[in-house]
Structure formats: structure tokens, C-alpha cells
Design an enzyme around this catalytic site. Structure first.
Site, PDB file in Angstrom:
ATOM      1  N   ASP A 106       9.372   2.667  -0.550  1.00 13.45           N
ATOM      2  CA  ASP A 106       8.366   3.324   0.273  1.00 13.45           C
ATOM      3  C   ASP A 106       8.579   2.868   1.717  1.00 13.45           C
ATOM      4  O   ASP A 106       8.151   1.791   2.126  1.00 13.45           O
ATOM      5  CB  ASP A 106       6.958   2.960  -0.212  1.00 13.45           C
ATOM      6  CG  ASP A 106       5.881   3.637   0.621  1.00 13.45           C
ATOM      7  OD1 ASP A 106       6.232   4.331   1.599  1.00 13.45           O
ATOM      8  OD2 ASP A 106       4.684   3.462   0.302  1.00 13.45           O
ATOM      9  N   TYR A 139       0.866  -1.181   0.000  1.00 10.72           N
ATOM     10  CA  TYR A 139       0.000   0.000   0.000  1.00 10.72           C
ATOM     11  C   TYR A 139       0.896   1.223   0.000  1.00 10.72           C
ATOM     12  O   TYR A 139       1.840   1.314   0.788  1.00 10.72           O
ATOM     13  CB  TYR A 139      -0.886   0.005   1.250  1.00 10.72           C
ATOM     14  CG  TYR A 139      -1.720   1.261   1.414  1.00 10.72           C
ATOM     15  CD1 TYR A 139      -2.790   1.532   0.560  1.00 10.72           C
ATOM     16  CD2 TYR A 139      -1.438   2.178   2.426  1.00 10.72           C
ATOM     17  CE1 TYR A 139      -3.554   2.683   0.718  1.00 10.72           C
ATOM     18  CE2 TYR A 139      -2.201   3.330   2.587  1.00 10.72           C
ATOM     19  CZ  TYR A 139      -3.258   3.577   1.727  1.00 10.72           C
ATOM     20  OH  TYR A 139      -4.010   4.725   1.882  1.00 10.72           O
ATOM     21  N   LYS A 160       4.769   8.829   8.852  1.00 10.03           N
ATOM     22  CA  LYS A 160       4.529   8.198  10.156  1.00 10.03           C
ATOM     23  C   LYS A 160       5.530   8.644  11.234  1.00 10.03           C
ATOM     24  O   LYS A 160       5.355   9.733  11.764  1.00 10.03           O
ATOM     25  CB  LYS A 160       4.448   6.679   9.972  1.00 10.03           C
ATOM     26  CG  LYS A 160       3.274   6.352   9.015  1.00 10.03           C
ATOM     27  CD  LYS A 160       2.787   4.944   9.014  1.00 10.03           C
ATOM     28  CE  LYS A 160       1.433   4.872   8.319  1.00 10.03           C
ATOM     29  NZ  LYS A 160       1.368   4.123   7.094  1.00 10.03           N
TER      30      LYS A 160
HETATM   31  C1  LIG Z   1       0.683   4.647   5.740  1.00  6.14           C
HETATM   32  C2  LIG Z   1       1.402   4.423   4.475  1.00  6.14           C
HETATM   33  C3  LIG Z   1       1.306   5.309   3.386  1.00  6.14           C
HETATM   34  C4  LIG Z   1       0.337   6.452   3.381  1.00  6.14           C
HETATM   35  O1  LIG Z   1       0.626   7.385   4.370  1.00  6.14           O
HETATM   36  P1  LIG Z   1      -0.554   8.385   4.859  1.00  6.14           P
HETATM   37  O2  LIG Z   1       0.147   9.298   5.802  1.00  6.14           O
HETATM   38  O3  LIG Z   1      -1.593   7.521   5.482  1.00  6.14           O
HETATM   39  O4  LIG Z   1      -1.051   9.076   3.648  1.00  6.14           O
HETATM   40  C5  LIG Z   1       2.092   5.084   2.289  1.00  6.14           C
HETATM   41  N1  LIG Z   1       2.936   4.042   2.233  1.00  6.14           N
HETATM   42  C6  LIG Z   1       3.069   3.171   3.248  1.00  6.14           C
HETATM   43  C7  LIG Z   1       4.032   2.050   3.147  1.00  6.14           C
HETATM   44  C8  LIG Z   1       2.283   3.315   4.396  1.00  6.14           C
HETATM   45  O5  LIG Z   1       2.384   2.422   5.371  1.00  6.14           O
END
Ligand SMILES: *Cc1c(COP(=O)(O)O)cnc(C)c1O
Length: 427
Positions: free
Chosen positions: A239, A144, A267
Site C-alpha cells: 500500500d 492504515y 494522494k
Molecule cells: C491515505 C491512505 C489511504 C486511504 O486513502 P483515501 O484517499 O484517504 O481513501 C490508504 N492507505 C494509505 C497508506 C494511506 O496513507
């Protein structure tokens, strides 16, 4: 657990907020029941609107690596608050943050701040396309990357056919530019590069997946991505919104000794406030406006409150170096789950690395999206509710990872292990 106040809040929310929530997983659709509301959080604990204390293994989906409401982060925000909440000009904290990030993650030579992980990945993909002057992106099933149009794409019918929108509202023509492959499958990656010569701008991957439960890369998989992207003039985008600063100071790229072209962060970097960032090779980053032709901007980007929290969080990681301690907590929890399952004769996988873990009810090892989905969600639902009734909050879906913080050390982890073990034995 009495839920009266949470239930009446949810009733009011349902009338005014779609599904009663501002992010879908919070609605408990995967586990059933109605969600609890939280009015405060400290250390390893959430306090619900009904005054129940819960040991929290969601940690606000990753950011709270020091536990909730850490006094040092709180003090940093309070200090910033005295000076003003947003300037719309460059501010000194942006320079401090850029210096910290580039020191923690050496593949990042230049970095741009934004306000969410979704913004970070969306912008990194645009940058990869602008830099390479190519349109196609490879992503992997189960990874994701936030909810932007190019990345909310699921696999087509065949491994190499173009992707399909994973949400209404995404044009099929956009989805055609995203190729979705099985994670941990190097042969498919090679086939995709052969099938679309000189068309692939980049490969985006969660180096270890945290968004379909927790799944580690097989040895050699990430190295292969690095080699093949370099060979074909495409960019490798890690990511690390979830894994960055969590599995190691420098993320999975430090653990696996890989140098991606671009990295996305979020995060933990916000210390509990909304922040994202993307960075990498200087020549690629200089393609961004105002230097280059790729446009990206944000009214609240580099926000002083958010950065003060993030900087305090990163500095704490540097001074505490908590990764050994966090891994011990993760091991304690996964061992407790595995031992209980063995006692009961239940097939269970408990993949774990550092402060991330998953509990899959599966006889086979989980290595990708298909094997994750093949795990049984029914016993997970029972485990979830049984733990919740006994003061332990696991992720409200069989396909989400669990998170630990340094605040879990001591009584919280011991109690949680006991509750999880008992719940598995009574399944
Ligand atoms: C949480 C997450 C996102 C999206 O981040 P948001 O701050 O919720 O928009 C993108 N990539 C990864 C791997 C994530 O865990």
C-alpha cells in the site's frame, strides 16, 4: 493567533456535519482546541479563514509534494476544464496515466484507476481474494489502509488470533478473515502462514508506515514478506498510497528493491484532486471485470480533471527529480528537532526518510505500533500548539507523519526549524 472566523465557522459546521468535519483527524481531538479553517493554500503556506499564514507540514496529508496550488498543475486542470469534466467513456488521459504509472513503478504491468486510496486498497484485497480463491488477509498494526470493512481491523488478544473490528458497524464475521500482526516481526508472519495453511490470500502492508507516525521497515522485513508470500501462493500488496512517488519515483519498492504482486496508489497521483489506483502483475489484474470474475467499477474513475492534475504532478516529479532536495529538507527539520531536544535533555526520536518525518517523545526507537503508542503524547500536544501559535502547522496528532514539499525550500524551512527548536526548548 486570532481564531474568530474559524471558530464561528466551526460552530455552524458542528450543527450540520458530524463533529464539524468530513474526516475525523481534522477535528483536532488528539491535540485539543478547535480546528482552523483554510480558505486558500499556496506553496508551503496555508491561509486560514482568519488571514493567518501557516507553514504547512501536513501537505493535505501527502498529495502536495510540489506545494499547494502549483502553477503547472493549475494550468493542466484549467486546460482539462475547457474540454469537459466527466465523459463516462474511455478518455485519452487514462492511457497517458497508465503509461506514466507503469514507467514509474515497474512492478505494475497493468493498472486500474479509481477515486480514492480506500477504493484502491479495498479493490486490491478483493482482487487478491478472487485470484487466490482464499479469504484471509494479513495486515499489520499501525498500518492504515483506508476505511473499508476488511481493513479497519485491529489486533485480537493474542498475536495469531483473528482480528477485531476497529469501528462499530463492521461484523465480527468479517474481522475473522483479517489477521493483524505486529509490523517488523517476521516470526509472527511465519507463524500465521503455518497456522492458516492455504487460507491466506495476501499480505497488505504500508512498506514504510506513515499512519502511526513515520516508521521504516527493518532491514530484511519486506524481503521476508516477499519470500513468504511467494512460497505460500499468497499475494504481496504494497500500500503505497502515501509513500508512492513521495519517497522515490517508484516508491518504497524502488528503495528496497522489492517486487510486490500488487501496489495501491493515491494522494500524489491525484495532484490534489481525488484519485486512487491499483495495479501489478498482468495475470492478476486480468482477473478484473470485464476480463475476469472480480467486479470493480466507478462512475468517476479515470476522471479527466483529476487525471490531468495527477499527470502534471507526476511529470513534474520526472522533470525535477526533487528527491535529493526533499531529503535535505527532511534532514534539516529532524536535525533541528533532535538538537533542540538534546540541548533540553528531552528524549526524542525523529525518524525521517525523504520528505516524511515524525517527532516521537520516546527514549526508545519506534519500530512498530506498540512502541509508537508508548511515546508520550502530552509534550507533542504542547509542541503542536506552540508551533501553531508561531505560524507552523504540524500534524494535529502525535501519531501522524509530517510531510514536506519542494515549496518548503528556503525561508519556510529555515523559519519552521527555528520555531520547532524554540518550541521544544521551551517545553
Ligand atoms: C491515505 C491512505 C489511504 C486511504 O486513502 P483515501 O484517499 O484517504 O481513501 C490508504 N492507505 C494509505 C497508506 C494511506 O496513507
Amino acid at each position: 493567533m486570532s481564531n474568530q472566523r474559524s471558530e464561528s465557522l466551526f460552530e455552524r459546521a458542528l450543527k450540520l456535519i458530524p463533529g464539524g468535519v468530513n474526516s475525523p483527524v481534522r477535528a483536532f481531538r488528539s491535540v485539543g482546541g478547535s480546528p482552523f479553517f483554510v480558505k486558500a493554500a499556496h506553496g508551503a503556506y496555508l491561509t486560514t479563514a482568519d488571514d493567518t499564514d501557516l507553514i504547512d507540514f501536513v501537505c493535505t496529508w501527502g498529495p502536495a509534494i510540489h506545494g499547494h496550488n502549483h502553477p503547472i498543475i493549475k494550468a493542466a486542470i484549467a486546460e482539462a476544464l475547457e474540454k469537459g469534466t466527466s465523459f463516462g467513456t474511455p478518455n485519452p488521459l487514462e492511457v497517458d496515466m497508465a503509461e506514466l504509472i507503469t514507467r514509474f513503478v515497474p512492478s505494475i504491468k497493468k493498472v486500474r484507476m479509481c477515486s480514492s486510496g480506500t477504493e484502491a486498497t479495498m479493490s486490491a484485497v478483493r482482487l487478491a481474494r478472487g485470484f487466490t480463491k482464499r479469504d484471509k488477509i494479513i495486515k499489520f498494526s499501525g498500518c492504515y489502509h483506508g476505511h473499508s470493512d476488511s481493513l479497519l481491523i485491529k489486533a485480537g488478544s493474542g498475536a495469531l488470533t483473528h482480528g477485531h473490528p476497529d469501528s462499530a458497524g463492521i461484523p465480527a464475521s468479517f474481522a475473522r478473515e483479517t489477521i493483524v500482526l505486529p509490523y517488523n516481526d517476521t516470526a509472527c508472519v511465519d507463524q500465521a502462514f503455518a497456522a492458516y495453511p492455504d487460507q491466506i490470500a495476501g499480505v497488505i502492508v504500508e512498506p514504510y508506515i506513515g499512519n502511526v507516525g513515520f516508521i521504516k521497515a527493518k532491514p530484511g522485513f519486506l524481503k521476508h514478506l516477499s519470500t513468504v508470500t511467494t512460497k505460500h501462493g499468497a499475494l504481496l500488496i504494497f500500500d503505497e498510497v502515501m509513500t508512492g512517488f513521495r519517497l522515490a519515483k517508484g516508491g518504497v519498492q524502488e528503495l528496497e528493491a522489492i517486487t510486490p504482486d500488487l501496489t495501491t496508489l493515491g494522494k500524489i497521483i491525484g495532484g490534489g484532486l481525488p484519485v486512487g489506483a491499483f495495479g501489478g502483475r498482468a495475470d492478476v489484474m486480468d482477473y478484473l471485470a470485464p476480463l475476469g470474475p472480480v467486479y470493480q467499477a466507478g462512475t468517476l474513475s479515470g476522471n479527466p480533471l483529476a487525471l490531468s492534475a495527477g499527470i502534471a504532478s507526476l511529470k513534474l516529479l520526472e522533470s525535477l527529480n526533487p528527491y535529493g532536495r526533499l531529503n535535505a529538507l527532511g534532514e534539516q527539520l529532524s536535525k533541528a528537532a533532535l538538537t533542540a531536544a538534546k540541548t533540553k535533555g528531552i528524549a526524542l526520536q525523529a525518524p525521517q526518510c525523504g520528505s516524511m518525518f515524525s517527532i516521537f517523545f520516546s527514549a526508545t526507537e519506534v519500530t512498530d505500533y506498540a512502541t509508537a503508542l508508548a511515546a508520550d503524547a502530552v509534550p507533542y500536544k504542547k509542541l503542536f500548539h506552540s508551533c501553531l501559535d508561531n505560524g507552523v502547522y504540524l500534524a494535529p496528532s502525535a501519531y501522524e507523519a509530517g510531510f514536506l514539499s519542494t515549496a518548503h525550500e528556503g525561508t519556510a524551512i529555515d523559519k519552521a526549524c527555528e520555531v520547532v527548536s524554540k518550541a521544544i526548548i521551551s517545553l
